[in-house]
Design a protein around this motif. Structure first.
Motif, PDB file in Angstrom:
ATOM      1  N   ALA A 194      -0.043   2.500   5.321  1.00 10.73           N
ATOM      2  CA  ALA A 194       0.607   2.276   3.947  1.00 10.73           C
ATOM      3  C   ALA A 194       1.901   1.794   4.346  1.00 10.73           C
TER       4      ALA A 194
ATOM      5  N   ARG B 210       0.858  -1.211  -0.048  1.00 11.84           N
ATOM      6  CA  ARG B 210       0.011  -0.003   0.023  1.00 11.84           C
ATOM      7  C   ARG B 210       0.756   1.325  -0.055  1.00 11.84           C
ATOM      8  N   VAL B 211       0.616   2.176  -0.922  1.00  5.50           N
ATOM      9  CA  VAL B 211       1.399   3.450  -1.001  1.00  5.50           C
ATOM     10  C   VAL B 211       0.619   4.519  -1.290  1.00  5.50           C
TER      11      VAL B 211
ATOM     12  N   TYR C  46      -4.029   8.128  -3.501  1.00  4.22           N
ATOM     13  CA  TYR C  46      -3.464   9.464  -4.310  1.00  4.22           C
ATOM     14  C   TYR C  46      -4.189  10.302  -3.488  1.00  4.22           C
TER      15      TYR C  46
ATOM     16  N   ILE D  12       0.686   8.181  -2.783  1.00  2.00           N
ATOM     17  CA  ILE D  12       1.407   9.159  -3.638  1.00  2.00           C
ATOM     18  C   ILE D  12       0.733  10.328  -3.396  1.00  2.00           C
TER      19      ILE D  12
ATOM     20  N   VAL E 177      -0.227  -2.750  -6.772  1.00  7.79           N
ATOM     21  CA  VAL E 177       0.085  -2.163  -5.765  1.00  7.79           C
ATOM     22  C   VAL E 177      -1.273  -1.364  -5.173  1.00  7.79           C
ATOM     23  N   GLU E 178      -1.793  -1.422  -4.037  1.00 10.39           N
ATOM     24  CA  GLU E 178      -2.847  -0.354  -3.653  1.00 10.39           C
ATOM     25  C   GLU E 178      -2.364   0.871  -3.539  1.00 10.39           C
ATOM     26  N   VAL E 179      -3.000   1.862  -4.222  1.00 10.58           N
ATOM     27  CA  VAL E 179      -2.416   3.321  -4.350  1.00 10.58           C
ATOM     28  C   VAL E 179      -3.568   4.158  -3.822  1.00 10.58           C
TER      29      VAL E 179
ATOM     30  N   ALA F 265       0.923   6.594 -10.168  1.00  9.91           N
ATOM     31  CA  ALA F 265      -0.049   5.887  -9.258  1.00  9.91           C
ATOM     32  C   ALA F 265      -0.600   4.956 -10.174  1.00  9.91           C
ATOM     33  N   ARG F 266      -0.775   5.087 -11.502  1.00  5.22           N
ATOM     34  CA  ARG F 266      -1.640   4.246 -12.220  1.00  5.22           C
ATOM     35  C   ARG F 266      -0.885   3.005 -12.535  1.00  5.22           C
TER      36      ARG F 266
ATOM     37  N   LEU G 157       1.435   2.052 -10.745  1.00  4.17           N
ATOM     38  CA  LEU G 157       1.935   0.994  -9.520  1.00  4.17           C
ATOM     39  C   LEU G 157       0.227   0.433  -9.458  1.00  4.17           C
ATOM     40  N   ARG G 158      -0.792   0.891  -9.510  1.00  6.29           N
ATOM     41  CA  ARG G 158      -2.190   0.227  -9.487  1.00  6.29           C
ATOM     42  C   ARG G 158      -2.316  -0.931 -10.315  1.00  6.29           C
TER      43      ARG G 158
END
Length: 135
Positions: free
Chosen positions: A56, A6-7, A37, A9, A33-35, A25-26, A28-29
């Motif tokens: 996160a 989980r990140v 933003y 941004i 990855v759970e993003v 972000a896109r 990674l998603r």
């Protein structure tokens, strides 16, 4: 059971140029990855609060305004104040090479310059948000 990374941004400060942050972000998603933003004009406090609330693993900051030394330092200090140094801070933007060592010494795990291939950033995040090897 697999727990995705989980990140958060974030675009801290007055910087209004968010295309790069949205691309990362896109990407990674799309890579699983759970993003989260946060959008434009976020304060370091709000960024850290979001990372804590969202549990996160990392915070990615995009700074193109020239305020990178102040903004990264505030995020790192707030994480320390909250006892959350396990949240990895990374980022990119217009960061002079002369500032990279100082940012790394304060605890920023990785810095990516404009033009870094998106895939390189995704691979780094997916590798567990570990600092890149120093050569």
């Amino acid at each position: 059971m697999f727990t995705p990374i989980r990140v958060v941004i974030a675009k801290p400060g007055l910087d209004g140029h968010d295309r790069g942050a949205k691309v990362i972000a896109r990407a990674l998603r799309d890579a699983g990855v759970e993003v989260i933003y946060t959008g434009l004009h976020q304060t370091p406090r709000r960024i850290v609060d979001t990372a804590l609330q969202e549990d996160a693993d990392g915070i990615g900051l995009s700074v193109l305004s020239g305020a990178h030394m102040t903004l990264f330092a505030e995020v790192v200090a707030l994480l320390k104040q909250e006892g959350a140094q396990d949240i990895t801070v990374f980022g990119g933007g217009i960061i002079p090479e002369a500032d990279v060592a100082t940012l790394r010494a304060m605890g920023v795990a990785a810095l990516f310059s404009p033009g870094t291939p998106t895939g390189d950033i995704v691979r780094w995040v997916k590798s567990g948000l570990r600092p890149p090897a120093v050569t």
